[in-house]
Motif scaffolding. Structure first.
Motif, short mmCIF file in Angstrom:
data_model
loop_
_atom_site.label_atom_id
_atom_site.label_comp_id
_atom_site.label_asym_id
_atom_site.label_seq_id
_atom_site.Cartn_x
_atom_site.Cartn_y
_atom_site.Cartn_z
N GLY A 153 -2.14 -0.47 -2.35
CA GLY A 153 -3.33 -0.75 -1.55
C GLY A 153 -3.99 0.52 -1.07
N ILE A 154 -3.17 1.48 -0.64
CA ILE A 154 -3.71 2.76 -0.18
C ILE A 154 -4.35 3.53 -1.34
CG2 ILE A 154 -3.05 5.03 0.74
CD1 ILE A 154 -0.94 3.50 2.45
N ILE A 155 -3.70 3.49 -2.51
CA ILE A 155 -4.24 4.20 -3.68
C ILE A 155 -5.56 3.59 -4.12
CG2 ILE A 155 -3.87 4.66 -6.15
CD1 ILE A 155 -0.86 4.95 -5.47
N ILE A 156 -5.61 2.27 -4.20
CA ILE A 156 -6.82 1.59 -4.68
C ILE A 156 -7.90 1.62 -3.61
CG2 ILE A 156 -7.77 -0.61 -5.47
CD1 ILE A 156 -4.93 -1.21 -6.60
N GLY A 157 -7.53 1.37 -2.37
CA GLY A 157 -8.49 1.38 -1.27
C GLY A 157 -9.34 0.12 -1.24
N ASN A 158 -10.23 0.05 -0.27
CA ASN A 158 -11.15 -1.08 -0.10
C ASN A 158 -10.42 -2.42 -0.10
OD1 ASN A 158 -13.39 0.67 -0.05
ND2 ASN A 158 -13.38 0.73 -2.29
N MET A 159 -9.37 -2.52 0.68
CA MET A 159 -8.59 -3.76 0.73
C MET A 159 -9.43 -4.88 1.32
SD MET A 159 -6.46 -0.99 1.10
CE MET A 159 -5.83 -0.70 2.70
N GLY A 160 -9.29 -6.05 0.69
CA GLY A 160 -10.01 -7.23 1.15
C GLY A 160 -9.11 -8.14 1.95
N VAL A 161 -9.65 -9.28 2.32
CA VAL A 161 -8.93 -10.24 3.16
C VAL A 161 -7.66 -10.73 2.46
CG1 VAL A 161 -10.23 -12.27 2.41
CG2 VAL A 161 -9.21 -12.24 4.66
N GLY A 162 -7.69 -10.91 1.16
CA GLY A 162 -6.52 -11.36 0.41
C GLY A 162 -5.38 -10.36 0.51
N TRP A 163 -5.72 -9.08 0.51
CA TRP A 163 -4.69 -8.04 0.60
C TRP A 163 -3.98 -8.14 1.96
CZ3 TRP A 163 -3.16 -3.87 3.47
CH2 TRP A 163 -2.26 -2.99 2.87
N TYR A 164 -4.76 -8.26 3.02
CA TYR A 164 -4.17 -8.33 4.36
C TYR A 164 -3.34 -9.60 4.54
CZ TYR A 164 -6.91 -4.26 5.58
OH TYR A 164 -7.43 -2.99 5.61
N ILE A 165 -3.81 -10.71 4.02
CA ILE A 165 -3.04 -11.96 4.12
C ILE A 165 -1.73 -11.83 3.34
CG2 ILE A 165 -3.01 -14.40 3.45
CD1 ILE A 165 -6.00 -14.47 4.17
N THR A 166 -1.78 -11.22 2.17
CA THR A 166 -0.56 -11.01 1.38
C THR A 166 0.41 -10.11 2.14
OG1 THR A 166 -1.84 -11.27 -0.66
CG2 THR A 166 0.34 -10.28 -0.86
N LEU A 167 -0.09 -9.08 2.76
CA LEU A 167 0.77 -8.19 3.55
C LEU A 167 1.43 -8.95 4.71
CD1 LEU A 167 1.85 -5.36 4.10
CD2 LEU A 167 -0.19 -4.93 5.48
N ILE A 168 0.67 -9.79 5.39
CA ILE A 168 1.23 -10.60 6.48
C ILE A 168 2.33 -11.54 5.93
CG2 ILE A 168 0.71 -12.45 8.13
CD1 ILE A 168 -2.06 -11.04 8.51
N ILE A 169 2.08 -12.11 4.77
CA ILE A 169 3.09 -12.99 4.14
C ILE A 169 4.37 -12.20 3.86
CG2 ILE A 169 3.66 -14.27 2.03
CD1 ILE A 169 0.66 -15.11 1.97
#
Length: 189
Positions: A153-169
């Motif tokens: 996520g840090i390498i790609i950048g521009n994380m969206g809502v799906g990324w944050y929800i997946t991280l919370i999961i």
């Protein structure tokens, strides 16, 4: 050459008759009861091994409601990847790009592929939670999964809502491993 099981007389491998040419016993039925008992003991060992394995799977995955919740939670990253993971890129947009041949970014594809592969590793690891090193193995596999996900996520950048929800999961999965370990230990004892 083989020998008669009773008298020890030599018998040609081409000898096709039922009775020993030396002592006349039935070669087919000699000690049949003993062989059947040995087969029965071996079959029982195999059945016991399968039942033990199934018991481990049950104790690790569906023995209580919290374990079932954890099992269902393992599959939720597939749903969260359908939301935008990186800018407007989601699992669905990647699949549509591949189908239509319009192209796609390789890094989000790698990230989502790793989410799937590492999530499968976490699921497989969790199936053996009630074993001696189950919690340690679950924590390591989930921590590696989460760390790889964060780094990508840090390498790609521009994380969206799906990324944050997946991280919370993923963080919730780690907490559930600890909670489920207490449940598993109660079920095993």
């Amino acid at each position: 050459m083989s020998n008669c099981p009773k008298c020890g007389g030599k018998i040609s491998p081409l000898y096709m008759k039922e009775k020993c040419p030396h002592c006349g016993i039935s070669l087919l039925y000699y000690n049949l009861d003993k062989r059947l008992e040995e087969d029965e003991k071996q079959a029982q060992k195999e059945v016991d091994a399968v039942n033990h394995f199934l018991g481990i799977l049950k104790s690790s995955s569906i023995a209580s409601p919290i374990l079932i919740v954890r099992l269902v939670l393992f599959f939720t990253p597939l749903a969260s990847m359908c939301l935008p993971m990186y800018n407007d890129v989601s699992l669905l947009s990647l699949i549509m790009g591949i189908i239509k041949g319009t192209g796609f970014d390789i890094m989000p594809l790698v990230s989502m592929a790793l989410v799937v592969v590492l999530s499968l590793a976490v699921i497989i690891s969790s199936l053996f939670s009630c074993t001696k090193k189950g919690l340690v193995r679950n924590m390591i596999s989930s921590a590696v999964n989460t760390a790889v996900f964060i780094v990508l996520g840090i390498i790609i950048g521009n994380m969206g809502v799906g990324w944050y929800i997946t991280l919370i999961i993923y963080i919730f999965e780690i907490a559930l491993h600890i909670i489920c370990n207490k449940t598993i230990n109660k079920n095993v004892d």
